[in-house]
Design a protein around this motif. Sequence first.
Motif, PDB file in Angstrom:
ATOM      1  N   PRO A  64      30.367 -22.924 -15.329  1.00 53.96           N
ATOM      2  CA  PRO A  64      29.648 -22.253 -16.420  1.00 53.96           C
ATOM      3  C   PRO A  64      28.126 -22.324 -16.299  1.00 53.96           C
ATOM      4  O   PRO A  64      27.415 -21.772 -17.145  1.00 53.96           O
ATOM      5  N   TRP A  65      27.608 -22.967 -15.250  1.00 54.91           N
ATOM      6  CA  TRP A  65      26.159 -23.155 -15.143  1.00 54.91           C
ATOM      7  C   TRP A  65      25.421 -21.823 -15.042  1.00 54.91           C
ATOM      8  O   TRP A  65      24.291 -21.702 -15.507  1.00 54.91           O
ATOM      9  N   GLY A  66      26.050 -20.812 -14.460  1.00 51.27           N
ATOM     10  CA  GLY A  66      25.384 -19.523 -14.363  1.00 51.27           C
ATOM     11  C   GLY A  66      25.025 -18.959 -15.719  1.00 51.27           C
ATOM     12  O   GLY A  66      23.949 -18.369 -15.898  1.00 51.27           O
ATOM     13  N   VAL A  67      25.901 -19.142 -16.716  1.00 53.01           N
ATOM     14  CA  VAL A  67      25.632 -18.676 -18.078  1.00 53.01           C
ATOM     15  C   VAL A  67      24.673 -19.620 -18.786  1.00 53.01           C
ATOM     16  O   VAL A  67      23.720 -19.195 -19.435  1.00 53.01           O
ATOM     17  N   ILE A  68      24.907 -20.920 -18.663  1.00 48.89           N
ATOM     18  CA  ILE A  68      24.067 -21.898 -19.367  1.00 48.89           C
ATOM     19  C   ILE A  68      22.630 -21.847 -18.857  1.00 48.89           C
ATOM     20  O   ILE A  68      21.676 -21.936 -19.633  1.00 48.89           O
ATOM     21  N   SER A  69      22.465 -21.686 -17.533  1.00 48.00           N
ATOM     22  CA  SER A  69      21.114 -21.647 -16.977  1.00 48.00           C
ATOM     23  C   SER A  69      20.327 -20.442 -17.476  1.00 48.00           C
ATOM     24  O   SER A  69      19.094 -20.470 -17.529  1.00 48.00           O
ATOM     25  N   LEU A  70      21.029 -19.378 -17.835  1.00 48.68           N
ATOM     26  CA  LEU A  70      20.364 -18.188 -18.368  1.00 48.68           C
ATOM     27  C   LEU A  70      19.596 -18.535 -19.639  1.00 48.68           C
ATOM     28  O   LEU A  70      18.461 -18.083 -19.845  1.00 48.68           O
ATOM     29  N   LEU A  71      20.199 -19.374 -20.481  1.00 51.90           N
ATOM     30  CA  LEU A  71      19.532 -19.772 -21.731  1.00 51.90           C
ATOM     31  C   LEU A  71      18.407 -20.764 -21.470  1.00 51.90           C
ATOM     32  O   LEU A  71      17.432 -20.807 -22.220  1.00 51.90           O
ATOM     33  N   ARG A  72      18.546 -21.583 -20.435  1.00 55.54           N
ATOM     34  CA  ARG A  72      17.467 -22.496 -20.082  1.00 55.54           C
ATOM     35  C   ARG A  72      16.244 -21.711 -19.598  1.00 55.54           C
ATOM     36  O   ARG A  72      15.104 -22.080 -19.880  1.00 55.54           O
ATOM     37  N   ARG A  73      16.509 -20.640 -18.867  1.00 59.36           N
ATOM     38  CA  ARG A  73      15.430 -19.848 -18.280  1.00 59.36           C
ATOM     39  C   ARG A  73      14.845 -18.856 -19.282  1.00 59.36           C
ATOM     40  O   ARG A  73      13.648 -18.590 -19.280  1.00 59.36           O
ATOM     41  N   TYR A  74      15.709 -18.295 -20.114  1.00 57.65           N
ATOM     42  CA  TYR A  74      15.288 -17.313 -21.118  1.00 57.65           C
ATOM     43  C   TYR A  74      15.818 -17.767 -22.475  1.00 57.65           C
ATOM     44  O   TYR A  74      16.957 -17.451 -22.833  1.00 57.65           O
ATOM     45  N   PRO A  75      15.036 -18.492 -23.242  1.00 56.14           N
ATOM     46  CA  PRO A  75      15.527 -19.038 -24.524  1.00 56.14           C
ATOM     47  C   PRO A  75      15.638 -17.951 -25.600  1.00 56.14           C
ATOM     48  O   PRO A  75      14.777 -17.800 -26.469  1.00 56.14           O
ATOM     49  N   PHE A  76      16.713 -17.173 -25.547  1.00 48.73           N
ATOM     50  CA  PHE A  76      16.927 -16.100 -26.498  1.00 48.73           C
ATOM     51  C   PHE A  76      17.132 -16.655 -27.910  1.00 48.73           C
ATOM     52  O   PHE A  76      17.724 -17.712 -28.100  1.00 48.73           O
ATOM     53  N   GLU A  77      16.677 -15.888 -28.913  1.00 44.90           N
ATOM     54  CA  GLU A  77      16.922 -16.253 -30.302  1.00 44.90           C
ATOM     55  C   GLU A  77      18.371 -15.926 -30.647  1.00 44.90           C
ATOM     56  O   GLU A  77      18.792 -14.781 -30.531  1.00 44.90           O
ATOM     57  N   PRO A  78      19.163 -16.907 -31.094  1.00 40.54           N
ATOM     58  CA  PRO A  78      20.592 -16.647 -31.355  1.00 40.54           C
ATOM     59  C   PRO A  78      20.840 -15.589 -32.427  1.00 40.54           C
ATOM     60  O   PRO A  78      21.823 -14.848 -32.332  1.00 40.54           O
ATOM     61  N   ASP A  79      19.977 -15.504 -33.437  1.00 46.19           N
ATOM     62  CA  ASP A  79      20.263 -14.584 -34.534  1.00 46.19           C
ATOM     63  C   ASP A  79      20.045 -13.126 -34.159  1.00 46.19           C
ATOM     64  O   ASP A  79      20.697 -12.235 -34.706  1.00 46.19           O
ATOM     65  N   ARG A  80      19.153 -12.846 -33.205  1.00 47.89           N
ATOM     66  CA  ARG A  80      18.851 -11.462 -32.839  1.00 47.89           C
ATOM     67  C   ARG A  80      19.359 -11.092 -31.446  1.00 47.89           C
ATOM     68  O   ARG A  80      19.050 -10.022 -30.939  1.00 47.89           O
ATOM     69  N   THR A  81      20.124 -11.966 -30.831  1.00 48.47           N
ATOM     70  CA  THR A  81      20.671 -11.709 -29.503  1.00 48.47           C
ATOM     71  C   THR A  81      22.168 -11.449 -29.613  1.00 48.47           C
ATOM     72  O   THR A  81      22.912 -12.278 -30.138  1.00 48.47           O
ATOM     73  N   LEU A  82      22.600 -10.290 -29.127  1.00 54.89           N
ATOM     74  CA  LEU A  82      24.008  -9.903 -29.158  1.00 54.89           C
ATOM     75  C   LEU A  82      24.509  -9.801 -27.725  1.00 54.89           C
ATOM     76  O   LEU A  82      23.986  -9.032 -26.927  1.00 54.89           O
ATOM     77  N   VAL A  83      25.532 -10.595 -27.392  1.00 55.29           N
ATOM     78  CA  VAL A  83      26.030 -10.712 -26.025  1.00 55.29           C
ATOM     79  C   VAL A  83      27.353  -9.962 -25.901  1.00 55.29           C
ATOM     80  O   VAL A  83      28.291 -10.208 -26.664  1.00 55.29           O
ATOM     81  N   ILE A  84      27.421  -9.055 -24.926  1.00 50.96           N
ATOM     82  CA  ILE A  84      28.645  -8.308 -24.634  1.00 50.96           C
ATOM     83  C   ILE A  84      29.053  -8.646 -23.210  1.00 50.96           C
ATOM     84  O   ILE A  84      28.306  -8.364 -22.262  1.00 50.96           O
ATOM     85  N   ALA A  85      30.207  -9.266 -23.042  1.00 51.25           N
ATOM     86  CA  ALA A  85      30.672  -9.686 -21.719  1.00 51.25           C
ATOM     87  C   ALA A  85      31.779  -8.768 -21.240  1.00 51.25           C
ATOM     88  O   ALA A  85      32.751  -8.516 -21.963  1.00 51.25           O
ATOM     89  N   LEU A  86      31.629  -8.276 -20.015  1.00 49.50           N
ATOM     90  CA  LEU A  86      32.670  -7.494 -19.360  1.00 49.50           C
ATOM     91  C   LEU A  86      33.450  -8.442 -18.454  1.00 49.50           C
ATOM     92  O   LEU A  86      32.955  -8.893 -17.426  1.00 49.50           O
ATOM     93  N   GLU A  87      34.666  -8.753 -18.868  1.00 44.85           N
ATOM     94  CA  GLU A  87      35.515  -9.656 -18.087  1.00 44.85           C
ATOM     95  C   GLU A  87      36.443  -8.843 -17.194  1.00 44.85           C
ATOM     96  O   GLU A  87      36.160  -7.688 -16.888  1.00 44.85           O
ATOM     97  N   SER A  88      37.556  -9.403 -16.818  1.00 46.26           N
ATOM     98  CA  SER A  88      38.462  -8.760 -15.871  1.00 46.26           C
ATOM     99  C   SER A  88      38.949  -7.403 -16.394  1.00 46.26           C
ATOM    100  O   SER A  88      39.551  -7.318 -17.466  1.00 46.26           O
ATOM    101  N   LEU A  89      38.667  -6.347 -15.641  1.00 45.47           N
ATOM    102  CA  LEU A  89      39.112  -4.989 -15.983  1.00 45.47           C
ATOM    103  C   LEU A  89      40.062  -4.501 -14.894  1.00 45.47           C
ATOM    104  O   LEU A  89      39.831  -3.488 -14.255  1.00 45.47           O
ATOM    105  N   ALA A  90      41.145  -5.245 -14.692  1.00 42.80           N
ATOM    106  CA  ALA A  90      42.036  -4.953 -13.578  1.00 42.80           C
ATOM    107  C   ALA A  90      42.986  -3.803 -13.879  1.00 42.80           C
ATOM    108  O   ALA A  90      43.114  -2.870 -13.100  1.00 42.80           O
ATOM    109  N   ALA A  91      43.678  -3.850 -14.995  1.00 42.27           N
ATOM    110  CA  ALA A  91      44.671  -2.831 -15.303  1.00 42.27           C
ATOM    111  C   ALA A  91      45.105  -3.007 -16.750  1.00 42.27           C
ATOM    112  O   ALA A  91      44.819  -4.022 -17.380  1.00 42.27           O
ATOM    113  N   GLY A  92      45.810  -1.988 -17.249  1.00 40.49           N
ATOM    114  CA  GLY A  92      46.353  -2.089 -18.592  1.00 40.49           C
ATOM    115  C   GLY A  92      45.452  -1.470 -19.632  1.00 40.49           C
ATOM    116  O   GLY A  92      44.649  -0.575 -19.359  1.00 40.49           O
TER     117      GLY A  92
END
Length: 401
Positions: free
Chosen positions: A274-302
């Motif tokens: 998970p360090w790739g995600v956690i390091s993003l916040l260390r490098r760019y301290p986004f404000e939690p209230d105004r930051t909306l995160v949309i993650a594209l996970e596995s889009l294999a089928a279905g």
Amino acid sequence: MGWLRLPRTSADAPGPDRLLMHAAANDEATEIEMLVAELAERIGPRRPTSAEEARAAAFVNGRLRRAGMGVSAYELRVVSRVGTTYALFAALGMAGTALAFFFPWLGLLWELGLLAIALADAFVAPLPPLGPRRISQNIVGVRAIAEAAGAPPVEPRWRVVLLAPLDTRPLQPGLAVLAGSGRSAALARLAATTLLAAGALGAMLLPGPWWLLQGGAGLLFGLILIGAMRPLIPDPSDGGCNALAALVSAVTRLGALERAEVWAVAVGAASSDPWGVISLLRRYPFEPDRTLVIALESLAAGQLVYATAEGALRSRAADALLVRLAAAADAADPHIDADPRCLTTESVLTAPLRRLGYRTLTVTAHAAPGAAPHAAPADTRLVERAARLVVGLAHQIDAEP
């Protein structure tokens, strides 16, 4: 950190100019086919920290630049193999089994400690990965808000962060599933530690064949250890390839928004650390209230879905605003056809952010029960629908007061 701004051009403005821009663009379906072909065929499976993952990073870097984003990359040092932590956990459990036979009190204390670890792993946060660390990277693209020429600076209302994995997640067939983060794995670890603690306690208090409980626990620990040590192979369906293609396609179509700053991040070694995600916040301290995160996970089928809640044993709800706006985007575009669904797994991209108080939504695909994995990630229609959902959701966010 500060917000970014760009002057608005006629191509960024709503109305006829934007329609002309879309009409003049290359055919979107063909573009998606090219993206998927490059990632799936020319680059191929991307193990965490591998040369193929690095090639995919360079490809995404170039595509985000072509889409008009400011792009940077930074190095990560991550664990490249998933499951090593649970191999150690299982080995400690087997040692506790032997200890309980000869020294019940010490065995009980040992197993109570393991039970506490298993409970924290299942209900609080997964155990951190262990093992040698190798080099991966994150690719970060940024697009500032549009501003009218001559108008005073306007602060963006929202920051939209789009995430997708750079690597191919490993396939976990058979016993390997016991070393994962799903519901069956969490239940197996809890069952093993509970059986062993109960056996050690019973042996001290009452006569009886308590060794049967201890033997059953030892067997479970042995199965978990075998599953954790099995060789890992990349998932042939490679839903991460489609997720990357959907990310690039979405930001290419999106353009600059009026009230929302857009970030697109391809996360290195997402399946193993998970360090790739956690390091993003260390490098760019986004404000939690105004930051909306949309993650594209596995889009294999279905069926394309957006998660209203996630979790193996403890269900964690997605952000209510994002769920509402995703439903609005889906209703506005009949080509999307996405279902809201509660998932019994947890996103490797959004879970660390949600535990830190960030507002998240996972977009993924849910295969039909018993469906076999595809030999190649060729479902370009699913990629198209996911990109449409992200674009529609971003526009809904931009219009949200």
